[in-house]
Design an enzyme around this catalytic site. Sequence first.
Site, short mmCIF file in Angstrom:
data_model
loop_
_atom_site.label_atom_id
_atom_site.label_comp_id
_atom_site.label_asym_id
_atom_site.label_seq_id
_atom_site.Cartn_x
_atom_site.Cartn_y
_atom_site.Cartn_z
N GLU A 4 7.77 4.21 2.55
CA GLU A 4 8.89 3.64 3.17
C GLU A 4 10.04 3.41 1.88
OE1 GLU A 4 10.30 0.17 6.36
OE2 GLU A 4 8.30 0.51 5.77
N THR A 6 -5.95 1.77 -0.07
CA THR A 6 -6.29 2.95 -0.83
C THR A 6 -5.51 3.43 -2.00
OG1 THR A 6 -4.84 4.07 0.55
CG2 THR A 6 -7.04 4.23 1.33
N GLY A 16 -2.81 -2.43 -1.67
CA GLY A 16 -2.99 -2.01 -0.38
C GLY A 16 -4.81 -1.45 -0.10
N GLY A 62 0.82 -1.34 0.23
CA GLY A 62 -0.05 0.26 0.17
C GLY A 62 0.90 1.07 0.00
N ASP A 63 0.27 2.45 0.08
CA ASP A 63 0.81 3.54 0.19
C ASP A 63 2.02 3.76 1.26
OD1 ASP A 63 -0.70 5.08 -1.79
OD2 ASP A 63 -2.35 4.98 -0.41
#
Length: 342
Positions: free
Chosen positions: A202, A240, A238, A196-197
Amino acid sequence: MKTDKREHEEPGSVLLRGIFKLGKISHDVLLTSTSVSWTPITPDNPTGEQGSERGSHRVWLRDVFAVKVKRRRAAGQQTGGAVLGLCLFCSHRTGNTLQEVRTHLLNTSLSLCHTWVTQLTQLLTVLPRPKQLKVFINPGSHKKQSVLIYREHIAPLFRMADIHTDITITERKGHILMVVKECSLTQYDGVVCVGGDGTVAELAHALVLRAQLESQRDPDCDLNPVQATLPLGIIPAGSTDIISCSVHGVRHPITAALHIILGHLQQVDMCSFSSLGRLLTFGFSAMFGFGGRSLALAERNRWMPPSQRRDYALAKTVASLRPEECHLSFLPVNQKHKSGKR
């Protein structure tokens, strides 16, 4: 294959010509340095004259990511089998979505098929596409479905395109940064994130931070940051996937994988977030302000269904908007620099 605006481009000189069947109809097939085209052989066109647009089709090699010999095999048979022809594995665009499509060129001549596969493989090999990828998978993304998404949908495409991968399953927050700091990146053509985002952010931070450290730049005060040496591929897995949607225009793992395979590059903005003269993180603009607050709120309510969580986070963030004091500065992009995000 559906024609597009690129059909008027110059296809180049003919390298190979042969007779293949598509379905039950024989076609005159031409291979040039940029495309494969075919025209049906009919009583009105017994020579398969390529000058006629009627019934003619073309596949541009920029959209082909693999070519294989098609064989007849029994159930469970992995090797051998009678030669049936060629199979072109292509990317087909519908709006912002890319899908894998296959074109079967049938001819039982082993020597003919071998000649075509060899020539096509040579043409595809020289295209600027990745051959070695470092892949990070966050196993906790999207109800722990990211590993399944990669194994069932992404890995088969990478194998078909003869892309070798080195996979790391992340174990905790900060694991990506530790691996990126210590591993040798020179052997890879790109880095891929399946998650995901938060996972994307990261990995982006780790790549940009390593570039600063290798260039002996102080990330806390240097106003001329160094761009990451490797492009970052984003496979949305993810809840979103805001970053993936902003890059690809659609939240679709197959589309993302085909962009990576075909070597598509797109420059995106990267930001450095600092407070009191200390670097907090490198990241994307969506991590700050309204976007960042709504993503953080959605992350804190993972017990909700994804669609309900997004709607709740957006409504709650809008209701609690307040001004923030910040100082913004930017550096114009260097248009001559070709690397970017996949």
